[in-house]
Design an enzyme around this catalytic site. Sequence first.
Site, PDB file in Angstrom:
ATOM      1  N   VAL A  65     -51.088  35.477 145.910  1.00 22.48           N
ATOM      2  CA  VAL A  65     -51.643  34.475 144.989  1.00 22.48           C
ATOM      3  C   VAL A  65     -50.450  33.695 144.416  1.00 22.48           C
ATOM      4  CG1 VAL A  65     -52.955  34.103 142.851  1.00 22.48           C
ATOM      5  CG2 VAL A  65     -53.618  35.935 144.426  1.00 22.48           C
TER       6      VAL A  65
ATOM      7  N   GLY B 175     -52.767  36.712 137.309  1.00 20.91           N
ATOM      8  CA  GLY B 175     -53.304  37.271 136.061  1.00 20.91           C
ATOM      9  C   GLY B 175     -54.714  36.812 135.760  1.00 20.91           C
TER      10      GLY B 175
ATOM     11  N   GLY C 261     -56.163  37.987 142.871  1.00 23.70           N
ATOM     12  CA  GLY C 261     -55.656  38.980 143.824  1.00 23.70           C
ATOM     13  C   GLY C 261     -56.625  40.142 143.982  1.00 23.70           C
TER      14      GLY C 261
ATOM     15  N   ASN D  65     -40.967  47.462 145.464  1.00 24.08           N
ATOM     16  CA  ASN D  65     -41.881  46.435 144.933  1.00 24.08           C
ATOM     17  C   ASN D  65     -42.842  47.086 143.927  1.00 24.08           C
ATOM     18  OD1 ASN D  65     -43.589  44.307 144.472  1.00 24.08           O
ATOM     19  ND2 ASN D  65     -43.937  43.828 146.644  1.00 24.08           N
TER      20      ASN D  65
ATOM     21  N   TYR E 125     -51.745  48.570 143.420  1.00 25.24           N
ATOM     22  CA  TYR E 125     -52.579  49.283 144.390  1.00 25.24           C
ATOM     23  C   TYR E 125     -52.904  50.703 143.923  1.00 25.24           C
ATOM     24  CZ  TYR E 125     -51.543  45.448 147.612  1.00 25.24           C
ATOM     25  OH  TYR E 125     -51.428  44.216 148.193  1.00 25.24           O
TER      26      TYR E 125
END
Lengths: 173, 173
Positions: B95, B101, B105, B132, B139
Amino acid sequence: MDFTIRPSKPEDCKDITRLIMELAEYEKMPDQVKISHEELKRDGFCQNPFYQCLIAEVPERHKTKDGHVKVGFALFFYTYSTWKGRCVYLEDLYVMPELRGKGIGKALMSSVAKVGKEQHCARMQLAVLDWNTPSMDFYMAKGAQDLTQSEGWHFLRFDGAALDKLAEEAPKN
Amino acid sequence: MDFTIRPSKPEDCKDITRLIMELAEYEKMPDQVKISHEELKRDGFCQNPFYQCLIAEVPERHKTKDGHVKVGFALFFYTYSTWKGRCVYLEDLYVMPELRGKGIGKALMSSVAKVGKEQHCARMQLAVLDWNTPSMDFYMAKGAQDLTQSEGWHFLRFDGAALDKLAEEAPKN
């Protein structure tokens, strides 16, 4: 030793299921196998197949002690990199123990690479358990790079209730 | 905020290429991107597509400072487990920074999960770089399991000369 590598046919699915189960038993997780030969047939031989499979077959005179001539398989499918385009993914590679050390596994893997190259794939990828030293050594000796070690890639999975919840939360448009 | 998630069309491929390049720049590897919008069009809109893609689009009034309304994408394909059958693999989720936000996503990811469930997939899988942290946290908070950490799965890749050599060594039958 004589052996043939060829694409699987619908009538091979019972043997593929047998070999999948043998591999899972070797990995000490036979209860994890939820697939049937009917599903394998449905998903591998439909209009847009979910996988492809190569079978290693020996002549009758080399059949196993249990009478099998289909002694190994490589199951693969195409994936896609947004950087490099088409890739081929080797999901399973298995040769029955009594037929190992004769180049059958190598021939199966090379044949998947060849099919991939014919389809203009830039990469062949696979996943290996870090404690499975014989397999890891086999692949590394053939020129594989371990991207988890060199770049830090981790495998993530959603399944069961987590996957159900995600899907339920999708926008309704 | 208003936004729409929809399957990509051939005419979206230029925007998808732009978003792929933005993501690679964020990852500081833009020179790794070898794909063109022509290849994306060829591989995503053929008879057996190599991938599928969802596009996140905002109304004109919310367009970005550079005038874009296609502000995110999720690229995915089907894979296959010899234990569980059909799976869906989320290759890329992106995104644009100025639209983050707002749940875009999450909506993209949930929509891929929904498509996967509709196709009777038992799993949705993806790969994340261990450094990351924002993505990894995102996730994991949604219920993902890190299989590299829990089971020791490593990603292996053959490409370039190693892949060429393998393919050349395939049996000729």
